[in-house]
Design a protein around this motif. Structure first.
Motif, PDB file in Angstrom:
ATOM      1  N   PRO A   1      -6.852 -11.014   8.776  1.00  0.00           N
ATOM      2  CA  PRO A   1      -7.305  -9.735   9.348  1.00  0.00           C
ATOM      3  C   PRO A   1      -6.164  -8.738   9.538  1.00  0.00           C
ATOM      4  O   PRO A   1      -6.364  -7.527   9.387  1.00  0.00           O
ATOM      5  N   ALA A   2      -4.977  -9.235   9.843  1.00  0.00           N
ATOM      6  CA  ALA A   2      -3.856  -8.326  10.105  1.00  0.00           C
ATOM      7  C   ALA A   2      -3.448  -7.542   8.863  1.00  0.00           C
ATOM      8  O   ALA A   2      -2.989  -6.402   8.960  1.00  0.00           O
ATOM      9  N   SER A   3      -3.630  -8.140   7.667  1.00  0.00           N
ATOM     10  CA  SER A   3      -3.152  -7.488   6.447  1.00  0.00           C
ATOM     11  C   SER A   3      -3.953  -6.242   6.094  1.00  0.00           C
ATOM     12  O   SER A   3      -3.447  -5.356   5.387  1.00  0.00           O
TER      13      SER A   3
ATOM     14  N   PRO B   1       0.806  -1.221   0.000  1.00  0.00           N
ATOM     15  CA  PRO B   1       0.000   0.000   0.000  1.00  0.00           C
ATOM     16  C   PRO B   1       0.841   1.273   0.000  1.00  0.00           C
ATOM     17  O   PRO B   1       1.830   1.385   0.732  1.00  0.00           O
ATOM     18  N   ARG B   2       0.433   2.206  -0.850  1.00  0.00           N
ATOM     19  CA  ARG B   2       1.033   3.535  -0.876  1.00  0.00           C
ATOM     20  C   ARG B   2      -0.082   4.570  -0.792  1.00  0.00           C
ATOM     21  O   ARG B   2      -1.148   4.382  -1.392  1.00  0.00           O
ATOM     22  N   PRO B   3       0.150   5.665  -0.075  1.00  0.00           N
ATOM     23  CA  PRO B   3      -0.897   6.682   0.042  1.00  0.00           C
ATOM     24  C   PRO B   3      -1.124   7.421  -1.275  1.00  0.00           C
ATOM     25  O   PRO B   3      -0.189   7.615  -2.060  1.00  0.00           O
ATOM     26  N   ILE B   4      -2.366   7.791  -1.510  1.00  0.00           N
ATOM     27  CA  ILE B   4      -2.699   8.674  -2.631  1.00  0.00           C
ATOM     28  C   ILE B   4      -2.602  10.102  -2.093  1.00  0.00           C
ATOM     29  O   ILE B   4      -3.410  10.515  -1.255  1.00  0.00           O
ATOM     30  N   PRO B   5      -1.612  10.870  -2.530  1.00  0.00           N
ATOM     31  CA  PRO B   5      -1.337  12.166  -1.887  1.00  0.00           C
ATOM     32  C   PRO B   5      -2.528  13.113  -1.856  1.00  0.00           C
ATOM     33  O   PRO B   5      -2.698  13.857  -0.887  1.00  0.00           O
TER      34      PRO B   5
ATOM     35  N   PHE C   1      -4.096 -12.360  -3.086  1.00  0.00           N
ATOM     36  CA  PHE C   1      -5.514 -12.002  -3.070  1.00  0.00           C
ATOM     37  C   PHE C   1      -6.210 -12.585  -1.835  1.00  0.00           C
ATOM     38  O   PHE C   1      -6.927 -11.894  -1.110  1.00  0.00           O
ATOM     39  N   THR C   2      -5.987 -13.868  -1.573  1.00  0.00           N
ATOM     40  CA  THR C   2      -6.659 -14.495  -0.440  1.00  0.00           C
ATOM     41  C   THR C   2      -6.143 -13.964   0.888  1.00  0.00           C
ATOM     42  O   THR C   2      -6.899 -13.891   1.857  1.00  0.00           O
ATOM     43  N   ASP C   3      -4.872 -13.589   0.949  1.00  0.00           N
ATOM     44  CA  ASP C   3      -4.357 -13.006   2.182  1.00  0.00           C
ATOM     45  C   ASP C   3      -5.101 -11.722   2.534  1.00  0.00           C
ATOM     46  O   ASP C   3      -5.391 -11.451   3.706  1.00  0.00           O
ATOM     47  N   LEU C   4      -5.422 -10.916   1.534  1.00  0.00           N
ATOM     48  CA  LEU C   4      -6.151  -9.674   1.788  1.00  0.00           C
ATOM     49  C   LEU C   4      -7.559  -9.947   2.300  1.00  0.00           C
ATOM     50  O   LEU C   4      -8.117  -9.164   3.072  1.00  0.00           O
ATOM     51  N   LEU C   5      -8.143 -11.054   1.849  1.00  0.00           N
ATOM     52  CA  LEU C   5      -9.496 -11.401   2.281  1.00  0.00           C
ATOM     53  C   LEU C   5      -9.520 -12.108   3.632  1.00  0.00           C
ATOM     54  O   LEU C   5     -10.413 -11.872   4.446  1.00  0.00           O
ATOM     55  N   ALA C   6      -8.557 -13.002   3.846  1.00  0.00           N
ATOM     56  CA  ALA C   6      -8.661 -13.915   4.976  1.00  0.00           C
ATOM     57  C   ALA C   6      -7.762 -13.562   6.156  1.00  0.00           C
ATOM     58  O   ALA C   6      -7.979 -14.065   7.256  1.00  0.00           O
TER      59      ALA C   6
END
Length: 610
Positions: A132-134, A64-68, A125-130
């Motif tokens: 919680p810490a991510s 993840p990178r911020p959108i300024p 993809f599944t890490d983002l769904l499953a």
């Protein structure tokens, strides 16, 4: 009036639909809306041909990178190649100093195919769904997905792999790629649960108000509902507002065609919560345009009058002059004439989803057949329906499609009849379990594609390819097979692989299809670079659906035509061969209308467009 898709928004949102319908714009606009409402938002692109970074004018990464320009909004783009390389290193790294170099090379080669890329991508993809810490830092996670066929495959994978791990008893044929799967069992199960939970996940089907787009959205709605994703919303994008017609015959015809399609919504879509977003004068790029996009609903932009739009910095003023770059050919006639100088060959139409590859491929096939050549038109797109575009029987023309389900079934049957014939009962049972691996899908499609390629030595084969990312996976399989053949056959034996056929300029002509807009042209250039790494080079570019070539007089359509100029000039200056196809009042389906695409003439446009 509040938009349905922004009401009671759950944690996960998926935007999907046919390529080119505006998924990325709507996903980005939704992310901006939620972030500016005080939510912490993560925007994730799973499209191999992602352009989220271009929309925000921000370089993105796989983290993840911020959108300024938008407080509270972060974004990332999954990179299949980076994910695959990291996955390979996890497997090869621990044994690199323990095994001979030849064995390390063999393991690495076994991990170089599309199966590894697919597994590595859906692990992220599944890490983002499953996990919680991510995503614990975010209130909402928004997925801008690949075109429908690829997305359905991605959403199906957690369940497919969970079933395969649960029921598989033997050693998989793709053991190398699968060696890390067992420890992800819980993650896949968690992803399946998240996708099927309407309190956590909402699927937003994006479509344009035309029959092909709506039909594909309906197919996706049914298939994804069968997989448990039943909380679905429909967004109809780029609806012509009533005041856009302004006595323009083209605009009136387009509006009538849209309204007819909306009246005849497929049954699977009729009862879904629905939003309508009006057609914008320019490309939706930059935060101001994204912010304003969701102020457009019920088929009309919030700013519909010309005076209001003239003050918008992110859109061209309505009523401006426009023209076509000098010498840019309209119609496919010159390209088809050059192709027809031979009596055989392979023509592959490539590009981003939604740019009109199927139409261009079908038009080329019909034109060659009408010139007396034998032609086989087919598609590698899981959602492709070339027979629905051609519709009519044409002498010398055969129309088929590579159906993934049929290809997988045929591949499994062939392997069991050949390799399985020499095994005992236990061995055959183990082989049958191996063949249930989802990896075999890409392998099966590759084998079907390879068989069709051989026909190009004695007749014309015209291929409507899947959207960019899926096509690159297919070409990856082609390259892996080529390397394996080269290694096993040695330098003294003569052989021809599918990749060698694709690289032969005397046999294969690659046609890049794009639209006269910022993102499609950029993505076509990026695809060109990806192809070059495999020593594949476009023979021609086709710019489809050009308003500048159609000569509209409506202020809204003229503004969009004016915005095309820089993109048409870029393609004309870059490509060796170019053809432009205008926006048509009647969809080019049916053999007669397809053949007319070879015999078009530019529409004269005066400086005032009248």
């Amino acid at each position: 009036m509040a938009l349905n898709l922004l009401t009671d928004v759950p944690r996960f949102l998926f935007f999907t639909g046919k390529g080119g319908v505006g998924k990325t714009s709507l996903a980005c606009s939704t992310a901006v809306h939620l972030a500016e409402a005080g939510k912490r938002v993560l925007l994730v692109s799973t499209d191999p041909a992602s352009n989220v970074g271009q929309v925000f004018a921000t370089e993105l990464a796989t983290t993840p990178r911020p959108i300024p320009a938008v407080a509270g909004l972060d974004a990332l783009e999954t990179d299949p190649d980076v994910a695959a390389e990291a996955y390979r290193e996890k497997i090869v790294g621990p044994v690199r100093d323990l095994l001979p170099a030849t064995e390390i090379a063999a393991i690495t080669e076994g991990l170089s195919g599309s199966c590894t890329t697919e597994i590595a991508s859906f692990n992220e993809f599944t890490d983002l769904l499953a996990d919680p810490a991510s995503t614990a830092a975010y209130d909402h996670v928004i997925f801008d997905t690949a075109p429908t066929g690829h997305t359905i495959r991605l959403l199906a994978l957690p369940g497919d792999w969970s079933n395969f791990i649960e029921t598989g008893k033997g050693v998989a044929a793709c053991l190398g790629p699968m060696s890390g799967l067992e420890k992800h069992r819980d993650a896949y199960a968690g992803a399946v649960a998240a996708l099927a939970d309407p309190e956590r996940t909402r699927l937003v089907l994006v479509a344009r108000p035309d029959r092909s787009s709506l039909d594909e959205a309906a197919r996706a709605a049914v298939e994804l509902a069968d997989r448990g994703m039943r909380r679905q919303y429909l967004v109809l994008n780029a609806v012509l507002p009533p005041d856009a017609v302004q006595g323009d015959d083209l605009a009136a015809a387009l509006a009538a065609r849209q309204q007819e399609a909306l009246r005849e919504l497929p049954e699977a879509l009729r009862d879904l919560p629905q939003d309508r977003i009006g057609l914008r004068p320019g490309n939706v790029v930059g935060v101001p345009a994204l912010r304003d996009l969701l102020a457009a609903h019920d088929g009309a932009p919030a700013l519909a009058d010309g005076a209001a739009h003239e003050d918008r910095a992110d859109e061209p003023p309505l009523g401006v002059a426009y023209d076509l770059p000098a010498g840019l050919p309209v119609g496919l006639d010159a390209l088809v004439d050059e192709l027809a100088e031979n009596d055989h060959g392979l023509v592959m139409c490539l590009g981003k989803g939604g740019v009109g590859k199927t139409t261009v491929a079908a038009a080329i096939a019909v034109a060659l057949a009408r010139r007396g050549h034998r032609v086989h038109l087919t598609t590698t797109d899981p959602a492709g329906r070339p027979e629905g575009v051609v519709r009519d029987p044409v002498d010398n023309l055969t129309v088929t499609r590579i159906d993934p389900g049929e290809a997988i079934a045929a591949y499994r049957d062939r392997v069991m009849r050949t390799k399985g014939a020499h095994l005992d009962a236990d061995g055959r049972a183990q082989l049958a379990e191996d063949l249930l691996s989802p990896c075999n899908g890409e392998v099966a499609v590759f084998h079907a594609f390879s068989r069709i390629l051989t026909q190009a030595t004695r007749q014309f084969v015209v291929v409507d390819t899947a959207p960019t990312g899926h096509t690159l996976l297919l070409l990856d399989s082609t390259g892996s097979y080529h390397r394996e053949v080269v290694r096993s056959m040695g330098p003294v034996q003569h052989f021809t692989t599918p990749l060698m056929r694709l690289q032969d300029p005397g046999l294969t002509r690659l046609v890049l299809v794009t639209l006269p807009e910022t993102t499609p042209v950029l993505e076509a250039r990026e695809l060109e670079q990806d192809l070059a790494r495999a020593d594949l080079h476009p023979w021609a570019w086709v710019v489809n659906d050009s308003l500048a070539a159609a000569g509209p007089t409506s202020s809204l359509l003229r503004a969009r035509a004016a915005a095309e100029g820089e993109h048409l000039r870029e393609v004309a200056d870059h490509a060796e061969r170019v053809a432009i196809l205008p926006t048509l009042a009647i969809e080019p389906s049916g053999a007669e209308r397809l053949e007319q695409l070879s015999h078009l003439a530019p529409v004269p446009v005066s400086p005032t467009g009248r």
